[in-house]
Scaffold this active site. Structure first.
Site, PDB file in Angstrom:
ATOM      1  N   HIS A   1      41.682  39.351  40.730  1.00  0.00           N
ATOM      2  CA  HIS A   1      41.151  40.336  39.786  1.00  0.00           C
ATOM      3  C   HIS A   1      41.384  41.719  40.389  1.00  0.00           C
ATOM      4  CE1 HIS A   1      38.014  42.634  37.640  1.00  0.00           C
ATOM      5  NE2 HIS A   1      37.959  41.658  36.757  1.00  0.00           N
TER       6      HIS A   1
ATOM      7  N   ASP B   1      35.955  36.033  46.803  1.00  0.00           N
ATOM      8  CA  ASP B   1      35.408  36.483  45.531  1.00  0.00           C
ATOM      9  C   ASP B   1      35.012  35.248  44.731  1.00  0.00           C
ATOM     10  OD1 ASP B   1      34.873  37.416  43.000  1.00  0.00           O
ATOM     11  OD2 ASP B   1      36.836  38.318  42.660  1.00  0.00           O
TER      12      ASP B   1
ATOM     13  N   GLN C   1      34.014  33.911  39.631  1.00  0.00           N
ATOM     14  CA  GLN C   1      34.366  32.914  38.624  1.00  0.00           C
ATOM     15  C   GLN C   1      34.034  31.497  39.064  1.00  0.00           C
ATOM     16  OE1 GLN C   1      35.377  33.467  35.548  1.00  0.00           O
ATOM     17  NE2 GLN C   1      35.431  35.681  35.810  1.00  0.00           N
TER      18      GLN C   1
ATOM     19  N   LYS D   1      27.820  36.497  35.566  1.00  0.00           N
ATOM     20  CA  LYS D   1      28.777  35.390  35.426  1.00  0.00           C
ATOM     21  C   LYS D   1      28.099  34.031  35.608  1.00  0.00           C
ATOM     22  CE  LYS D   1      32.333  38.113  34.900  1.00  0.00           C
ATOM     23  NZ  LYS D   1      33.532  38.180  35.716  1.00  0.00           N
TER      24      LYS D   1
ATOM     25  N   CYS E   1      41.929  42.194  33.465  1.00  0.00           N
ATOM     26  CA  CYS E   1      41.855  42.897  34.748  1.00  0.00           C
ATOM     27  C   CYS E   1      42.568  42.107  35.841  1.00  0.00           C
ATOM     28  CB  CYS E   1      40.399  43.167  35.147  1.00  0.00           C
ATOM     29  SG  CYS E   1      39.569  44.340  34.068  1.00  0.00           S
TER      30      CYS E   1
END
Length: 549
Positions: free
Chosen positions: A262, A339, A342, A365, A503
């Site tokens: 991202h 990260d 997700q 999220k 993104c």
């Protein structure tokens, strides 16, 4: 046949726990679950009533002691053909993710996945038991229709049609329990924290720090001191870049990222590299969208200072082998940031198993409020980092001659934080943990396979991102209809998807694209949502108007 041996069924009778106080005759519940929720044997996840408050769950009668439970009989009949089957007898796709790091038809390959989930058959009807190959017992199945009722916004109608929310990779919807927790905070607890002697300050402080403990448990961190509240994953990454990165990286040092990232995990590192003269190196992906580990290994070297990578691609759904990649990075002395924005709504996460130095995610999220997120960092790494923002709350002592900073995590939480939304995030984590991350993952993997099959059968549609290990994303393009046009057409039928570059422009350009249509899944989605999506896409493909609402 040996490969199917683990399908052998458990005994036909099951011991029943002694009746608990207040439980009607003929009904049993599992006394080992948390008091706020209840799990019936084989009855699936806890349910929230219409008012969204936990504590009352529907109970279903069991068979008398020594008798076979009706659900067990149904399960036995369902699995009977498989017990005597050979692999050649099984239809293609009998178990989701065969050969993909998930168990295939009776085959469990631990080398393909850190914690493979039990394989599931075709998407079961609501309330059905699911046979758990790992334990040999029926397990929980999410009833998406029941879960959906916990999310009030999903009762909305869009253009006269029931809302079908398939934009979960952008943001997830909020259960009533989270909405109620925010209301309760502002009604009964609202105060600043840590710096007052009155009752409301104590309530607010307790609620805020309880949320930190919930995050610690959710991530498997060693200590609450490793959990920093921030606005979201983006702020967390920038915090690490501007504190640790600015103090550590020098000209010629190397930062390694993947092609899947991202923008939030590219731009801060590119800016830092430009500022200090460091080099940004990129790990490419193969044609399926999976990271090229062979090239990754070759990129690592004595100048590698940082590896920053996603755990799940927001654009393709690819699951990245972060534990393996972290171990390789540590061998060359590099730090690792993962990260997890997700990942956290789709799978169980244990930062001590990954062994990363930092892990970041955003609350919105994972069914929590917007404007709240988490930076996890190991104790030694956080302790060595200087403050980013400065002001109140992050200091131990201030004079005009000298400033003494607090230890982490307070050092990184200057000023009045987002107290209420941190508490709301804690409620969201309570919700998903009560349902069970393994049950959520099983449910979504079944949906992912079902949706993949539906979309592949539509003429002119091309799936983007076909890695064997995926989570929750079905990106696609039509050969002759622009993504934005597809998104608008779906919205007219009440179906919310994302259409654009997500993104994540570098990974889309890897496939020669500037945009895709991205349906993305969550625990409240069902096969009927995907049926509606596929039907709408077929109509759009041939220019057929949608039926009247």
């Amino acid at each position: 046949m040996a490969a199917l041996a683990r399908l052998a069924l458990p005994p036909t009778t099951v011991p029943r726990p002694a009746p608990l106080p207040g439980v009607p005759p003929g009904v049993s519940i599992d006394p080992g679950t948390t008091p706020a929720y209840g799990f019936l044997e084989g009855a699936g996840p806890p349910l929230f009533p219409a008012d969204g408050m936990p504590g009352r769950v529907p109970l279903a009668p069991h068979a008398s002691p020594g008798e076979e439970h009706p659900e067990e009989a149904a399960l036995r009949a369902l699995l009977a053909p498989l017990v005597s089957a050979t692999p050649a007898d099984l239809p293609e796709g009998s178990f989701p993710h065969a050969g993909s790091g998930m168990p295939g038809p009776g085959v469990f390959d631990p080398a393909r996945s850190r914690e493979p989930l039990p394989a599931a058959g075709p998407v079961p009807p609501p309330g059905s038991p699911l046979f758990d190959l790992a334990t040999g017992r029926p397990g929980s199945v999410l009833d998406a229709a029941t879960v959906r009722r916990d999310f009030p916004i999903l009762a909305e109608t869009i253009h006269g049609r029931p809302l079908i929310w398939l934009d979960n990779a952008a943001t997830t919807q909020k259960p009533q329990s989270v909405i109620d927790r925010l209301s309760t905070f502002y009604t009964h607890e609202n105060s600043n924290i840590h710096r007052a002697a009155h009752t409301l300050a104590a309530r607010a402080t307790d609620a805020y720090e309880a949320a930190r403990e919930k995050v610690r448990r959710f991530l498997g961190a060693s200590s609450v001191d490793e959990i920093v509240f921030v606005r979201g994953a983006t702020e967390a990454i920038n915090l690490v870049a501007q504190t640790w990165g600015s103090a550590t990286l020098r000209a010629g040092d190397e930062i390694v990222v993947t092609e899947l990232e991202h923008h939030a995990n590219i731009v801060p590192w590119k800016r830092l590299a430009d500022a200090v003269g460091a080099v940004l190196r990129v790990v490419p992906v193969d044609d399926s969208g999976q990271v090229r580990l062979d090239i990754y290994r070759a990129l690592l070297g004595p100048r590698t200072r940082l590896v920053a990578m996603t755990q799940v691609s927001n654009a393709l759904g690819t699951v990245v082998p972060v534990a393996e990649m972290t171990a390789l990075a540590h061998r060359v002395g590099a730090r690792v940031l993962v990260d997890g924005a997700q990942a956290v709504s789709h799978m169980a996460v244990d930062v001590r198993e990954i062994k990363c130095d930092w892990y970041v995610f955003s609350g919105h999220k994972v069914f929590g409020p917007t404007g709240i997120g988490v930076l996890y960092g190991t104790g030694d790494v956080l302790e060595a980092m200087a403050p980013w923002q400065s002001g109140g709350n992050m200091i131990a002592d201030v004079t005009f001659e000298r400033i003494v900073y607090q230890a982490p995590p307070a050092r990184f939480e200057a000023g009045t934080g987002n107290i209420a939304d941190a508490v709301g995030l804690g409620a969201a984590l309570d919700y998903v943990e009560a349902l069970g991350m393994d049950a959520i993952a099983r449910h979504e993997h079944g949906l992912l396979d079902y949706g993949t099959a539906l979309l592949r059968a539509i003429p002119g549609l091309r799936l983007i991102g076909t890695a064997s290990d995926k989570a929750g994303v079905l990106s696609f393009v039509f050969d002759d209809i622009p993504p934005l046009e597809v998104g608008r057409a779906l919205d007219r039928e009440g179906i919310a998807v994302r259409a654009g570059h997500h993104c994540a422009q570098p990974i889309l350009r890897r496939f020669g694209l500037e945009a895709t249509v991205r349906p993305s899944l969550a625990l409240y989605n069902s096969p009927s949502d995907l049926d509606a999506l596929a039907a709408a896409l077929r109509r759009l493909r041939v220019g057929q108007p949608a039926p009247a609402p």
